[in-house]
Design a protein around this motif. Structure first.
Motif, PDB file in Angstrom:
ATOM      1  N   THR A 165      -1.328   8.835  -7.147  1.00 19.87           N
ATOM      2  CA  THR A 165      -0.614   9.031  -8.411  1.00 19.87           C
ATOM      3  C   THR A 165      -1.128  10.307  -9.055  1.00 19.87           C
ATOM      4  N   TYR A 166      -0.191  11.224  -9.320  1.00 22.64           N
ATOM      5  CA  TYR A 166      -0.559  12.503  -9.939  1.00 22.64           C
ATOM      6  C   TYR A 166       0.565  12.905 -10.878  1.00 22.64           C
ATOM      7  N   GLY A 167       0.215  13.174 -12.123  1.00 28.57           N
ATOM      8  CA  GLY A 167       1.223  13.584 -13.103  1.00 28.57           C
ATOM      9  C   GLY A 167       2.262  12.503 -13.352  1.00 28.57           C
ATOM     10  N   GLY A 168       1.863  11.243 -13.252  1.00 28.06           N
ATOM     11  CA  GLY A 168       2.782  10.140 -13.511  1.00 28.06           C
ATOM     12  C   GLY A 168       3.661   9.768 -12.324  1.00 28.06           C
ATOM     13  N   LYS A 169       3.546  10.502 -11.233  1.00 30.75           N
ATOM     14  CA  LYS A 169       4.366  10.203 -10.056  1.00 30.75           C
ATOM     15  C   LYS A 169       3.467   9.691  -8.935  1.00 30.75           C
ATOM     16  N   THR A 170       3.931   8.652  -8.240  1.00 31.97           N
ATOM     17  CA  THR A 170       3.181   8.095  -7.111  1.00 31.97           C
ATOM     18  C   THR A 170       3.829   8.544  -5.820  1.00 31.97           C
ATOM     19  N   LYS A 171       2.992   9.020  -4.939  1.00 29.63           N
ATOM     20  CA  LYS A 171       3.451   9.531  -3.658  1.00 29.63           C
ATOM     21  C   LYS A 171       2.522   8.998  -2.571  1.00 29.63           C
ATOM     22  N   VAL A 172       3.049   8.623  -1.402  1.00 30.19           N
ATOM     23  CA  VAL A 172       2.218   8.156  -0.296  1.00 30.19           C
ATOM     24  C   VAL A 172       1.818   9.377   0.537  1.00 30.19           C
ATOM     25  N   VAL A 173       0.497   9.538   0.709  1.00 28.61           N
ATOM     26  CA  VAL A 173      -0.012  10.692   1.452  1.00 28.61           C
ATOM     27  C   VAL A 173      -0.912  10.223   2.590  1.00 28.61           C
ATOM     28  N   GLU A 174      -1.042  11.047   3.611  1.00 31.86           N
ATOM     29  CA  GLU A 174      -1.936  10.779   4.741  1.00 31.86           C
ATOM     30  C   GLU A 174      -3.319  11.292   4.364  1.00 31.86           C
ATOM     31  N   THR A 175      -4.327  10.452   4.512  1.00 30.19           N
ATOM     32  CA  THR A 175      -5.689  10.869   4.180  1.00 30.19           C
ATOM     33  C   THR A 175      -6.603  10.657   5.388  1.00 30.19           C
ATOM     34  N   ALA A 176      -7.605  11.497   5.492  1.00 26.92           N
ATOM     35  CA  ALA A 176      -8.547  11.418   6.621  1.00 26.92           C
ATOM     36  C   ALA A 176      -9.672  10.450   6.274  1.00 26.92           C
ATOM     37  N   LEU A 177      -9.913   9.494   7.165  1.00 28.08           N
ATOM     38  CA  LEU A 177     -11.021   8.551   6.972  1.00 28.08           C
ATOM     39  C   LEU A 177     -12.308   9.079   7.575  1.00 28.08           C
ATOM     40  N   THR A 178     -12.184  10.001   8.537  1.00 20.88           N
ATOM     41  CA  THR A 178     -13.343  10.682   9.125  1.00 20.88           C
ATOM     42  C   THR A 178     -13.071  12.190   9.048  1.00 20.88           C
TER      43      THR A 178
END
Length: 185
Positions: A165-178
């Motif tokens: 969530t950034y600036g009131g908008k929620t977006k699904v993003v890919e994040t690195a766990l390692t």
């Protein structure tokens, strides 16, 4: 009265000297005990370091938390002959999830270890063949999808999709766990 006073004084002096010697003896025993324990500790550290240097790592499977080493030792039955001693160390990560990338998945309760799976070497290595360097795998039973990891292999890139969530908008993003394995820079 005068006869007893010097005797009593002499007794007190003798008792205090005995007490002093007992205290000194206790201090000396504690001192010797300390140095004895320290010597045993140092010897244990040196022997452990020496043992680790003599071992050959056959398998270091970070995905399954397993390590297999071997070393050559004298046979207990016949010290003139050498035998191979193998050590298998498995750390069972009891608090890990069924799906290590999903913190909402249930805790893993089933851990399966097959020696043949642990010992296969699927990572490509450089091999010299007919004066040429080629890249080859040391096993022919490598199927990346079949390996279930019980913890992160720090040499592989793991990612997960998370809501941001950034600036009131929620977006699904890919994040690195390692991150170290996912981003070479």
């Amino acid at each position: 009265h005068h006869l007893h006073t010097p005797y009593r004084s002499h007794t007190l002096t003798l008792a205090s000297e005995l007490l002093f010697f007992k205290r000194s003896e206790v201090k000396m025993k504690n001192h010797l005990l300390f140095w004895g324990v320290l010597a045993i500790f140092v010897k244990a550290v040196l022997v452990t370091a020496q043992d680790e240097d003599e071992r050959t790592v056959l398998v270091d499977n970070k995905c399954k938390c397993a390590r297999i080493t071997s070393r050559i030792i004298p046979s207990p039955e016949d010290p003139s002959q050498d035998i191979v001693e193998r050590n298998i160390r498995i750390i069972v990560p009891l608090n890990n999830r069924e799906n290590i990338s999903d913190p909402t998945s249930p805790l893993r309760t089933n851990f399966v270890y097959h020696l043949s799976d642990l010992c296969k070497k699927c990572d490509p290595v450089e091999v010299e063949l007919d004066n040429q360097i080629v890249i080859a795998s040391q096993s022919n039973i490598c199927d990346e999808d079949s390996e279930t990891c019980y913890t992160y292999d720090r040499n592989k890139c793991y990612t997960n999709r998370v809501p941001l969530t950034y600036g009131g908008k929620t977006k699904v993003v890919e994040t690195a766990l390692t991150p170290d394995s996912c981003y070479p820079d």
